[in-house]
Scaffold this active site. Structure first.
Site, PDB file in Angstrom:
ATOM      1  N   HIS A 161       0.803  -1.229   0.000  1.00 30.91           N
ATOM      2  CA  HIS A 161       0.000   0.000   0.000  1.00 30.91           C
ATOM      3  C   HIS A 161       0.836   1.279   0.000  1.00 30.91           C
ATOM      4  CE1 HIS A 161      -3.564  -2.269   0.033  1.00 30.91           C
ATOM      5  NE2 HIS A 161      -3.819  -2.330   1.323  1.00 30.91           N
ATOM      6  N   HIS A 173      -9.681   2.471   0.220  1.00 36.59           N
ATOM      7  CA  HIS A 173      -9.709   1.383   1.205  1.00 36.59           C
ATOM      8  C   HIS A 173     -10.811   1.624   2.244  1.00 36.59           C
ATOM      9  CE1 HIS A 173      -8.221  -2.012   3.418  1.00 36.59           C
ATOM     10  NE2 HIS A 173      -7.082  -2.054   2.745  1.00 36.59           N
ATOM     11  N   GLU A 203     -11.676  -3.278  -3.045  1.00 36.00           N
ATOM     12  CA  GLU A 203     -10.679  -2.318  -3.502  1.00 36.00           C
ATOM     13  C   GLU A 203     -10.468  -2.478  -5.004  1.00 36.00           C
ATOM     14  OE1 GLU A 203      -7.222  -3.038  -0.854  1.00 36.00           O
ATOM     15  OE2 GLU A 203      -8.724  -4.114   0.343  1.00 36.00           O
TER      16      GLU A 203
END
Length: 349
Positions: free
Chosen positions: A111, A185, A313
């Site tokens: 991420h 997210h 996502e």
């Protein structure tokens, strides 16, 4: 339809955090922070006409900076960048140039690294006039940030429509070839009182999923969902086929043409009567039922634990920067990165 900006009085890295409120005539209400481009509240009317918040989050923006919260790294409600999901061994090459990223999950990069887009204060560059409910945020990620090459500028617009659609539109430009894979997210729970999401009914318009190694990193192998617990081509509850101690943490290859805006997933919860439909231009959707979620002092003092939310996502193929058979995640200076994802709420009465 309206937009309001409310100073929070909180300063992060010398920049003030602003709460942005989007509303429509139906009473749907979105609260964003320019810190992390976080969707903090998403309040809608359920089948009983009651107002209900369908996302997890905190009352105070400083709780997103709590040390214990950050250790667990859940990225609640935030935009993820420069690169969503995992990059194997935290490294990749572009045009024979080799790049080493920050490794923040075992030997891989997750991420965007230690201080990704979810931990940055974004600039507010445009807000809607009367009768318009949108805000555009901008962030410039400098060359070398978390190991990524190039100065990358991202504009992200959140627009709330009268049809209870929250539209996220991303645009990005770089001055040097770089890897990019953005997503949102959000942690959703459509039940009026929250709790375990096992009884939510899920459908994902995907006939294949991506194999992962023991560290959840995509290997490059594409596998049919047919006759597996990962088959969501027809609606079913999460708990119907899941391992109750594991849930789901898997990337699905959507049955669509990349770039076309089409329906990726639908989630329904019986008690509230709410359906969340997600449309996207992206090629995959990652389903996560929050096995590793650990967060105290959530809204109304709630503790958020494992399986108390689901995330869908939308993004490019994870680790595609190292798997050349996958659609490219390389952005070059003469190109424009674009993505649109829509979160639409409807009610079954």
């Amino acid at each position: 339809m309206s937009v309001q900006q409310i100073p929070t009085g909180k300063i992060i890295n010398g920049e003030e955090v602003i709460a942005i409120e989007l509303t429509n005539s139906k009473g749907t209400y979105i609260q964003l922070f320019n810190y992390g481009a976080i969707i903090n509240k998403f309040i809608v009317k359920n089948a009983k006409g009651e107002l209900q918040d369908i996302v997890l989050g905190f009352e105070d923006v400083t709780q997103y900076l709590d040390e214990e919260y950050l250790i667990n790294n859940p990225h609640i409600g935030a935009v993820i960048g420069r690169y969503a999901n995992r990059i194997k061994d935290g490294k990749f090459s572009i045009d024979d140039e080799h790049y080493q990223l920050v490794k923040n999950t075992g030997t891989d990069s997750l991420h965007g690294g230690d201080i990704g887009f979810d931990k940055k204060v974004w600039d507010i560059v445009e807000v809607g006039d009367e009768g318009q409910s949108f805000v555009t945020l901008e962030y410039e990620s400098v060359d070398g940030e978390e190991g990524f090459p190039g100065n990358l500028i991202i504009d992200l617009t959140f627009e709330l429509t009268e049809n209870d659609e929250l539209i996220l539109t991303y645009e990005g430009e770089t001055d040097k070839a770089t890897a990019i894979n953005l997503t949102h997210h959000g942690y959703f729970n459509l039940a009026p009182n929250g709790g375990n999401v096992g009884k939510h009914t899920q459908q994902i318009f995907a006939s294949a999923y991506l194999e992962q190694d023991e560290n959840y990193c995509v290997t490059g192998k594409v596998i049919p969902v047919e006759n597996t617990p990962l088959d969501f081509t027809q609606p079913k509850t999460f708990e119907q086929d899941w391992n109750p101690s594991e849930g789901y943490d898997q990337t699905f290859v959507l049955d669509k043409i990349y770039g076309d805006l089409s329906l990726a997933a639908k989630t329904f919860e019986e008690e509230s009567g709410l359906t969340l439909s997600i449309y996207t231009t992206e090629s995959v959707a990652h389903l996560y039922t929050s096995k590793y979620l650990r967060a105290k002092n959530g809204k109304d003092g709630k503790y958020y634990g494992a399986f108390d939310a689901f995330c869908i996502e939308t993004q490019h193929h994870p680790n595609a920067v190292n798997i050349y058979e996958f659609p490219s995640t390389i952005l070059r200076p003469d190109e424009l990165y674009t993505q649109t994802t829509i979160f639409k709420i409807s009610v079954n009465k």
